[in-house]
Design an enzyme around this catalytic site. Structure first.
Site, short mmCIF file in Angstrom:
data_model
loop_
_atom_site.label_atom_id
_atom_site.label_comp_id
_atom_site.label_asym_id
_atom_site.label_seq_id
_atom_site.Cartn_x
_atom_site.Cartn_y
_atom_site.Cartn_z
N ASP A 124 -7.14 -0.57 -16.43
CA ASP A 124 -7.36 0.07 -15.14
C ASP A 124 -6.54 1.34 -14.99
O ASP A 124 -6.67 2.05 -13.99
CB ASP A 124 -7.06 -0.89 -13.99
CG ASP A 124 -5.64 -1.44 -14.04
OD1 ASP A 124 -5.34 -2.18 -14.98
OD2 ASP A 124 -4.83 -1.11 -13.14
N GLY A 182 0.79 -1.23 0.00
CA GLY A 182 0.00 0.00 0.00
C GLY A 182 0.82 1.27 0.00
O GLY A 182 0.27 2.37 0.12
#
Length: 498
Positions: free
Chosen positions: A267, A137
């Site tokens: 994406d 992340g």
């Protein structure tokens, strides 16, 4: 994720901005996102603050640079009223269906009204989300600086793009090919919705959610699609056509300026026709149509000259996702067809502008193709050639342009034909100097700024930002940043690792 401890709100010292947050994306419902908090980082420091964008958003630069502001930009604290979330989407990566993806390290803080219009603020690198898969992340300082400078370089070149408000760094270690340090980019855009958002719900046969998402995007950004006479009033087909045309215009601008995106997965394609997700991008040095800027792209899927076809391939995937709403395959194909006319028309218009041609003549295409062939034959530096040609047309001798070519005879023949064509135009030189930039974010410039920033010196990040925000100006004190790349620049490898 709902059990995560709530972050504190930023203290109200130093005239904290009273933002009227809202999050229209959150109104779509829980199937579209997960509420969560950013994960704090220790000892945040300001690496870069984009003063012009701060002003556009009506924010206070002094507060943002203060300790409470740095905490907000890093994800350590929240401004009152925000609703942080990560969205879910799917997509094709390198041409292969990858299934569920999502905001693996990006957290949407919310949406604010600004003098520039409604804008979403997003933290990239703010910690793990339910969509991080095996990732941590985080983003590293290296890639964060590249995105900060790259997105603003595109803005300076008048190419549609997401923006970067700030970069903050932290000594927290992040493991990639080697151990690096963490950073967070505050990204700004009207919307971060991607082709992959639509693919996600289509792949799951969740057509009600697909319709909800399409209606949301159409009503907010493409209202003209409602009641359009084209496609017998089918708003979803009209929407696909509009996205196709915006994408075509954007990619034409990429090709004209010599920009390689590097990882055009579905994406990574904005539903608004914005350049998004600055990973292994590059502005061309020597003109090589087959250049592959992404070291991870072993098959060359996203080579420079393949970008136009890949964009169409991605739009075809979007069309497949929207087919349950459009209803008829013929309508979807007709909506996609506009790409095939808009892209070549826009690219030819842009290339004529680079040549200073304000009018269109039948022979212009031969001039364009001729010079691109000469540039490719000798790998002539793309940006420097167009800038020197602009100065020649503005009145300087042709020698500096001729010196770029070994095949002087071939270039002289082209220049003769071009000069005859140019005689039909007026004021070409000044137009060309406002069309062909002097400064682009070459890989070696970004690398130099990154190396200094790793030592705690952020001056080159700030200096490059100022140049890239006005790339058509001369900036005579910075001639060294507009020159040929050094020999070591060819050894820079840019991959998907960030």
């Amino acid at each position: 994720m709902n059990e995560i401890l709530q972050l504190p709100e930023a203290p109200a010292d130093l005239a904290q901005p009273a933002l009227a947050w809202r999050n229209s994306f959150a109104g779509l419902g829980p199937a579209f996102f997960t509420d969560l908090q950013p994960t704090p980082l220790p000892s945040p420091a300001l690496v870069g603050l984009n003063a012009p964008l701060v002003q556009e958003l009506g924010l206070d630069p002094d507060w943002l640079a203060s300790p409470p502001g740095l905490d907000v930009l890093t994800g350590n604290r929240l401004l009152p009223g925000g609703r942080p979330l990560a969205s879910v989407y799917s997509g094709h990566q390198f041409g292969v269906w990858a299934g569920q993806l999502g905001d693996g390290r990006a957290i949407l803080l919310g949406e604010i009204d600004s003098p520039a219009g409604p804008r979403e603020l997003q933290l990239k690198g703010a910690g793990r989300t339910p969509y991080s898969r095996m990732g941590d992340g985080r983003a590293v300082l290296r890639s964060s600086i590249r995105e900060y400078l790259g997105s603003e370089a595109m803005q300076g070149l008048r190419i549609p793009t997401t923006r970067a408000l700030a970069v903050t760094g932290s000594p927290a270690p992040v493991r990639r090919e080697e151990v690096e340090t963490a950073a967070v980019v505050t990204r700004v855009a009207p919307s971060f919705v991607r082709f992959g958002h639509f693919e996600h719900f289509a792949a799951r046969d969740q057509h009600d959610h697909l319709r909800t998402l399409a209606d949301y995007v159409i009503d907010r950004f493409y209202p003209e699609c409602r009641g359009a006479e084209r496609f017998a009033g089918n708003a979803y087909a009209a929407f696909l056509e509009q996205v196709s045309e915006r994408t075509a215009a954007m990619v034409a601008q990429w090709q004209a300026v010599g920009f390689c995106h590097g990882v055009m997965n579905t994406d990574n394609m904005s539903i608004l026709g914005l350049t998004i997700d600055y990973g292994p991008f590059q502005f061309l040095d020597g003109f090589d149509p087959g250049h592959i800027c992404n070291h991870s792209d072993e098959q060359g899927r996203y080579a420079f000259n393949k970008q136009p076809n890949i964009a169409y391939w991605n739009l075809f995937c979007l069309g497949q996702a929207l087919l349950p709403l459009i209803g008829e395959q013929e309508l979807a194909l007709a909506a996609l067809e506009s790409y095939k006319s808009v892209f070549p028309r826009e690219l030819e218009r842009l290339m004529r502008a680079k040549l200073g041609l304000a009018t269109a003549q039948d022979a212009d295409r031969q001039l364009i193709e001729g010079i691109l062939q000469l540039l490719a034959k000798e790998r002539v530096d793309y940006t420097i050639f167009w800038r020197r040609l602009s100065h020649h047309v503005a009145g300087q001798p042709a020698d500096t342009v001729r010196d770029l070519f070994l095949d002087r005879e071939g270039f002289d023949g082209w220049l003769s034909r071009y000069s005859q064509r140019l005689a039909l135009e007026e004021g070409a030189g000044p137009r060309m100097l406002q069309t062909n930039p002097k400064y682009v974010l070459r890989n070696h410039l970004g690398e130099m700024a990154i190396r200094q920033a790793k030592l705690g010196d952020h001056s080159m990040v700030s200096g490059l930002l100022l140049l890239l925000q006005s790339p058509f100006a001369e900036h005579p004190d910075h001639e060294d940043l507009a020159g040929f790349p050094p020999d070591w620049a060819s050894n820079i490898e840019i991959s998907c690792s960030s």
